[in-house]
Design an enzyme around this catalytic site. Structure first.
Site, PDB file in Angstrom:
ATOM      1  N   SER A  64       0.837  -1.198   0.000  1.00 45.30           N
ATOM      2  CA  SER A  64       0.000   0.000   0.000  1.00 45.30           C
ATOM      3  C   SER A  64       0.870   1.245   0.000  1.00 45.30           C
ATOM      4  CB  SER A  64      -1.025   0.033   1.139  1.00 45.30           C
ATOM      5  OG  SER A  64      -1.993   1.048   0.853  1.00 45.30           O
ATOM      6  N   HIS A 122       5.375  13.610   7.265  1.00 43.96           N
ATOM      7  CA  HIS A 122       5.297  15.057   7.024  1.00 43.96           C
ATOM      8  C   HIS A 122       5.846  15.735   8.271  1.00 43.96           C
ATOM      9  CE1 HIS A 122       3.923  18.614   4.898  1.00 43.96           C
ATOM     10  NE2 HIS A 122       3.545  19.093   6.066  1.00 43.96           N
ATOM     11  N   CYS A 165      -1.481  -3.842   3.427  1.00 40.95           N
ATOM     12  CA  CYS A 165      -2.431  -4.930   3.261  1.00 40.95           C
ATOM     13  C   CYS A 165      -1.655  -6.243   3.360  1.00 40.95           C
ATOM     14  CB  CYS A 165      -3.092  -4.849   1.885  1.00 40.95           C
ATOM     15  SG  CYS A 165      -4.008  -3.331   1.619  1.00 40.95           S
TER      16      CYS A 165
END
Length: 133
Positions: A74, A79, A94
């Site tokens: 995935s 940030h 996943c």
């Protein structure tokens, strides 16, 4: 028309773990170092069993960095907010080959975070037990 397929028909389980984290008390110089952050995210993901397909990053002015990793399992992102020594982390995988909690813990330790809030959200369908398959 039914879209339910068993994993033995070539389709994996529709299930994953989404780790959402906030780290504080990180050296502001590290949080503004794009190369360091990129390598640290990549190595943490690899060491947790993830397969990295691509990584993009952005250095902001006057400060801050975003790094996004596309994974076979995935995605992951960070940030940063160097001005307050903090960052957000998002790791979704996943399947069962990658461990997003381990990736977050490795990232926390490699960044030297003094405080970490880590939450895991289980997404999709419950994974059937061996006896239920």
């Amino acid at each position: 028309m039914s879209y339910d397929r068993a994993p033995d028909q070539g389709v994996g389980n529709f299930a994953g773990r989404h780790v959402l984290a906030e780290f504080d008390g990180v050296d502001p110089l590290l949080l503004d170092d794009l190369g360091f952050l990129r390598e640290t995210l990549e190595s943490s993901l690899r060491d947790a069993g993830a397969t990295i397909c691509d990584v993009i990053s952005k250095q902001f002015q006057p400060q801050g960095v975003t790094v996004l990793a596309l994974l076979s399992e995935s995605h992951a992102s960070i940030h940063t907010y160097p001005e307050i020594g903090s960052l957000f982390v998002d790791i979704f995988t996943c399947g069962e080959t990658a461990d997003p909690e381990l990736a977050a813990a490795l990232l926390r330790d490699r960044l030297g975070a003094l405080d970490a809030r880590i939450t895991t959200v289980h997404r999709g369908h419950p994974i059937p037990t061996e006896s239920a398959r």
